[in-house]
Design an enzyme around this catalytic site. Sequence first.
Site, PDB file in Angstrom:
ATOM      1  CB  CYS A  60      -0.947  -0.002   1.206  1.00 44.25           C
ATOM      2  SG  CYS A  60      -2.291  -1.193   1.025  1.00 44.25           S
ATOM      3  CE  LYS A 116      -4.159   2.577  -0.487  1.00 53.83           C
ATOM      4  NZ  LYS A 116      -5.081   2.963   0.615  1.00 53.83           N
ATOM      5  CB  THR A 171     -16.679  10.877   4.062  1.00 60.29           C
ATOM      6  OG1 THR A 171     -17.025   9.505   3.812  1.00 60.29           O
ATOM      7  CG2 THR A 171     -17.944  11.707   4.242  1.00 60.29           C
TER       8      THR A 171
END
Length: 330
Positions: free
Chosen positions: A13, A16, A47
């Site tokens: 991750c 990203k 959100t």
Amino acid sequence: MKRLTQYAQGGGCACKIPAGDLERLLSGSGMPLPRDAEAELLVGLDTGDDAAVVRVQDGTVIISTADFFTPVVDDPYDWGRIAAANALSDVYAMGGRPVVALNLLCWPVDHLPYDLAAEVLRGGAEVTARAGCHLAGGHSVTDVEPKYGLAVTGVADPGRLLQNSTGRAGLPLSLSKPLGLGVLNNRHKSTGEVFPQAVETMIRLNAEASRDALAAGIRCATDVTGFGLLGHLHKLARASGVTAVIDASAVPVLEGAERAVREGFVPGGSRRNLDWVAPHLDHGDVPEETLLLLADAQTSGGLLVAGEIPGAPVIGELVENTGHTIIVRH
């Protein structure tokens, strides 16, 4: 043995698009936002929550998400398990149950043999089976870097969703997995050292934490992945209109992670996370090494919930808005 992490610039991750850049990109994309409480699209982009939620009929909503990334470990089977657990986490973070998943595979066919890809897919299949989620095919393309993950569809009760916008002052904050995955994975990529404690953490499903949160009546949660604890907490506090106060000494950290930070194995993604939240952060005299761990880009991290659940230490609380989204104390 071919080291998968050497075939990718980033890892997990941490690869990203930076959070600030992503928000600017999406703000100009023209993608629609939910218009009102009766709209079919209950949770979209507004959100920055963990997954999309669509109402299909009374009593049921569909949760939809996709997540894939470059190798975070060299072992292809472990990478498959980690990527699958990470993708399923978005459904758990919304309070849902994953029902069906599709493989997403990008493979450098001229450089890595197909038997390694088969091991990646085997790892993904093991985790989806453990989750009770059907794995029904998917899509594959050739690529210069290997990438793997899942598109996942789940279901949930619309009255018991977990969202990042439903926090309120007075609620404690609990974290279900320790931090430090980013720095340990970066050390693994740099040195070849293997950290079983990191692998075990990443392949662990967030299913139990999600069930515990729902059983406790909790309605606010998010999972901690590529934007780090500080990044995801910033989004939660911003969406909920509150300030989060974190006790850095209470945050669980994997063995070896603090040493990895001291020795310089900090992913670029973790530094970008800290830069992104810095204008919204009151950290007093908390050392940078501590802040880097709090901002560390996690892969298949834990659930951050506004409430208390078994086995998850309380790391802080939500308070009335002070002008900062996060205050860090130690």
